[in-house]
Design an enzyme around this catalytic site. Structure first.
Site, PDB file in Angstrom:
ATOM      1  N   HIS A  39      70.298   1.128 -56.333  1.00  0.00           N
ATOM      2  CA  HIS A  39      71.654   1.338 -55.821  1.00  0.00           C
ATOM      3  C   HIS A  39      72.533   2.116 -56.793  1.00  0.00           C
ATOM      4  O   HIS A  39      73.381   2.899 -56.377  1.00  0.00           O
ATOM      5  CB  HIS A  39      72.285  -0.014 -55.492  1.00  0.00           C
ATOM      6  CG  HIS A  39      71.769  -0.604 -54.231  1.00  0.00           C
ATOM      7  ND1 HIS A  39      71.741  -1.950 -53.981  1.00  0.00           N
ATOM      8  CD2 HIS A  39      71.242  -0.015 -53.133  1.00  0.00           C
ATOM      9  CE1 HIS A  39      71.216  -2.178 -52.789  1.00  0.00           C
ATOM     10  NE2 HIS A  39      70.911  -1.030 -52.253  1.00  0.00           N
TER      11      HIS A  39
ATOM     12  N   ARG B 219      78.982  -3.109 -43.416  1.00  0.00           N
ATOM     13  CA  ARG B 219      77.898  -4.082 -43.564  1.00  0.00           C
ATOM     14  C   ARG B 219      78.447  -5.343 -44.216  1.00  0.00           C
ATOM     15  O   ARG B 219      79.198  -5.276 -45.196  1.00  0.00           O
ATOM     16  CB  ARG B 219      76.789  -3.488 -44.445  1.00  0.00           C
ATOM     17  CG  ARG B 219      75.544  -4.346 -44.558  1.00  0.00           C
ATOM     18  CD  ARG B 219      74.558  -3.752 -45.538  1.00  0.00           C
ATOM     19  NE  ARG B 219      75.062  -3.802 -46.902  1.00  0.00           N
ATOM     20  CZ  ARG B 219      74.446  -3.258 -47.949  1.00  0.00           C
ATOM     21  NH1 ARG B 219      73.328  -2.581 -47.765  1.00  0.00           N
ATOM     22  NH2 ARG B 219      74.947  -3.353 -49.158  1.00  0.00           N
TER      23      ARG B 219
ATOM     24  N   ASP C 267      64.662  -0.409 -48.651  1.00  0.00           N
ATOM     25  CA  ASP C 267      64.041  -1.742 -48.676  1.00  0.00           C
ATOM     26  C   ASP C 267      62.809  -1.798 -47.788  1.00  0.00           C
ATOM     27  O   ASP C 267      61.819  -2.444 -48.135  1.00  0.00           O
ATOM     28  CB  ASP C 267      65.061  -2.802 -48.242  1.00  0.00           C
ATOM     29  CG  ASP C 267      65.935  -3.262 -49.397  1.00  0.00           C
ATOM     30  OD1 ASP C 267      65.541  -3.061 -50.557  1.00  0.00           O
ATOM     31  OD2 ASP C 267      67.019  -3.804 -49.136  1.00  0.00           O
TER      32      ASP C 267
ATOM     33  N   CYS D 101      69.876   4.723 -42.503  1.00  0.00           N
ATOM     34  CA  CYS D 101      70.938   4.782 -43.511  1.00  0.00           C
ATOM     35  C   CYS D 101      70.379   4.674 -44.924  1.00  0.00           C
ATOM     36  O   CYS D 101      71.112   4.404 -45.861  1.00  0.00           O
ATOM     37  CB  CYS D 101      71.982   3.684 -43.272  1.00  0.00           C
ATOM     38  SG  CYS D 101      71.347   2.004 -43.442  1.00  0.00           S
TER      39      CYS D 101
END
Length: 559
Positions: free
Chosen positions: A194, A334, A451, A498
């Site tokens: 990230h 989110r 992920d 995304c």
């Protein structure tokens, strides 16, 4: 010269600030005119340390007696030892190092002296010395968060720095003043971590996976960072530095146009959206051609505070700030994708911390429903009159989606307001395999390819040892993506990607060939993505996708 993994393109030059965040150790050179103020910081930290130790000694004496309280007399003597305090002062004055660095150096010198003494009692005092040194360093940081502390250090420089760190958690990175960073270099990390994604979003060149940069880079050294090749030159010759500075000042790189819709060569519209972390990122996303905000990571909007401590009103204000910048455009926020530690729920911490496969995302919210309900109420309130969608992360079953959407509806009814549409992220194989049932309960699906790839291939994306196994174009990953698309279509649901996969031009072609028409990515990648869309036809994209599915390779036809 150092070579690592290039994760954010571009070139930058600047002085190195070396940070071992895990040890709260930051090292850099100071200017001559800053010596007095740095010595003042050290004096103030030493005074606070002395006051704390005296207080601890007094309370220990009261509870346990004078003999045990005498342990802290030893620490107070160490704190006053000229070999520590005066030596640190001298290092600041003569070597122009910052106070934290001076304390560590002086402490190591004193530690060596203790080890050389034959007296076993004194040799055993290294634990007390480490305790004193840690307390002084903590008092130099005072009560600031890691990010505030780091920002205060970065603000001392006249020019942006190259930030060299052992690791940089995204919760800290999101709060940094990135205008003070010329580039980022870390010992740990991978392309899809990230923090790397955030660096690309901020347009800051970055190289990660350097293994020992914090050990090999001298604080204050001039670094020339190439975030495209992954090469970092340490103290390059003056001629190279001058040439680089001239190049960075004078060269304007041609940028693909953002005018007109994103259409493939045969006229199929492709929807390109942006991932953002902060309200100030939104205008940049529009300038880069984003049609909507496809992913807003809510946990990064709240300044790194333990989520359990953040009130409904503070959350509503944070979400409203993003929505007001977006106007009528669609915004997908989110819900928290965090660990129990970040949520501030200690009762969930007494297990082995395997958060990537354990308690995170929606399952953590369902385990602490009062916290998820608080967030959902804040979202409902902030979203009135706006084009908001709510997205649940780390979903593994249709039951979880059903429970979460019912919870959202209940909180909206409690407020007497309409609920925004709610969708689910598909990030684990279980969700992809069961996408058809997920789509019955979700208003939309969004595939988190980062992920999904790591869980499908059992290759932790933050682990450099298995980085070669992390392959988003692996046929198993592509087949799961196709299953999600087919499952969603049976219920007329929209599907987006995304993850970072869409920011790679070749992989974007594969995704279009699989049938996807909606993507969200770092705003800095949108121009290149738009150009890649214009250069491919649907027929060519399908051929590329079929080859990748069945041959395991991506071949992009030349034009």
């Amino acid at each position: 010269m150092l070579i690592g993994v290039a994760v954010a393109p571009g070139e930058a030059i600047g002085p190195a600030v070396v940070v071992r965040l895990r040890a709260h150790d930051v090292r850099y050179r100071i200017a001559s005119e800053d010596v007095a103020s740095e010595q003042g910081r050290l004096a103030a930290a030493s005074d606070r340390t002395r006051a704390q130790l005296e207080d601890i000694r007094g309370r220990t004496r009261h509870v346990l007696g004078a003999e045990l309280a005498g342990m802290f007399d030893v620490q107070l003597l160490m704190l006053s030892d000229p070999l520590l305090r005066e030596r640190a002062d001298a290092l600041i004055r003569t070597r122009h190092v910052n106070a934290e660095w001076a304390v560590v150096e002086a402490g190591e010198e004193l530690m060596q002296r203790l080890r050389a003494i034959e007296d076993p009692y004194l040799q055993e005092r290294h634990g007390d010395l480490n305790d004193v040194l840690g307390r002084v360093r903590a008092n130099l940081q005072r009560d600031d968060s890691d990010a505030n502390w780091l920002n205060a250090q970065l603000a001392r420089f006249a020019e942006p720095c190259v930030f060299v760190a052992d690791d940089l958690p995204v919760s800290v990175a999101a709060q940094l003043d990135w205008s003070r960073l010329a580039a980022l270099a870390t010992d740990a990390g991978t392309r899809t971590a990230h923090t790397a994604i955030l660096a690309r979003s901020m347009g800051v060149p970055a190289v990660v996976g350097l293994q020992e940069a914090t050990r090999m880079v001298p604080p204050g050294a001039v670094l020339l960072v190439d975030g495209t090749s992954g090469v970092i030159a340490v103290d390059p010759p003056p001629a190279v530095v001058e040439a680089a500075r001239h190049r960075l000042l004078s060269v304007t790189f041609p940028q693909p146009s953002i005018s007109g819709p994103a259409l493939t060569a045969d006229g199929t519209p492709i929807r390109l959206c942006a991932n953002v972390e902060r309200p100030e990122d939104v205008q940049f996303a529009w300038r880069e051609g984003a049609e909507a905000l496809g992913l807003v990571r809510s946990e990064l909007l709240l300044g790194g505070q333990p989520i359990g401590d953040v009130s409904e009103q503070i959350q509503a204000d944070a979400y409203r700030a993003i929505l007001e910048h977006a106007g009528d455009r669609e915004v997908t926020i989110r819900t928290f994708d965090i660990t129990p530690e970040e949520m501030g729920v200690p009762e969930l911490l007494d297990v082995e911390p395997r958060e990537r496969l354990g308690m995170r995302g929606l399952r953590l919210g369902l385990a602490r429903p009062e916290l998820l309900e608080r967030q959902l109420r804040a979202l409902v309130r902030a979203g009135q009159g706006r084009n908001l969608r709510v997205m649940f992360p780390f979903v593994t079953s249709a039951d979880e989606v059903s429970r979460a959407t019912a919870m959202l509806q209940a909180q909206a009814e409690r407020l007497g307001l309409p609920a925004p549409p709610a969708g689910a992220m598909v990030e684990v194989p279980a969700a992809a395999l069961d996408a058809e049932r997920l789509a019955r309960h979700a208003a939309f699906l969004s595939i988190g390819t980062n992920d999904l790839t790591q869980y499908t291939l059992a290759a932790d994306r933050s682990d450099v040892r298995v980085q070669h196994l992390y392959d988003p174009k692996h046929p198993a990953v592509l087949k799961l993506i196709r299953m999600v698309l087919r499952g969603a279509r049976r219920h007329g649901r929209r599907v987006a990607v995304c993850g970072e996969m869409a920011s790679d031009a070749a992989l974007l072609r594969v995704l279009i060939g699989l049938g996807l028409r909606e993507f969200s990515m770092a705003a800095t990648s949108l121009r290149q993505a738009r150009e890649a869309v214009r250069q491919c036809s649907i027929a060519d994209a399908r051929d590329t996708a079929l080859h990748a599915l069945y041959e395991g390779d991506v071949i992009v036809p030349t034009t």
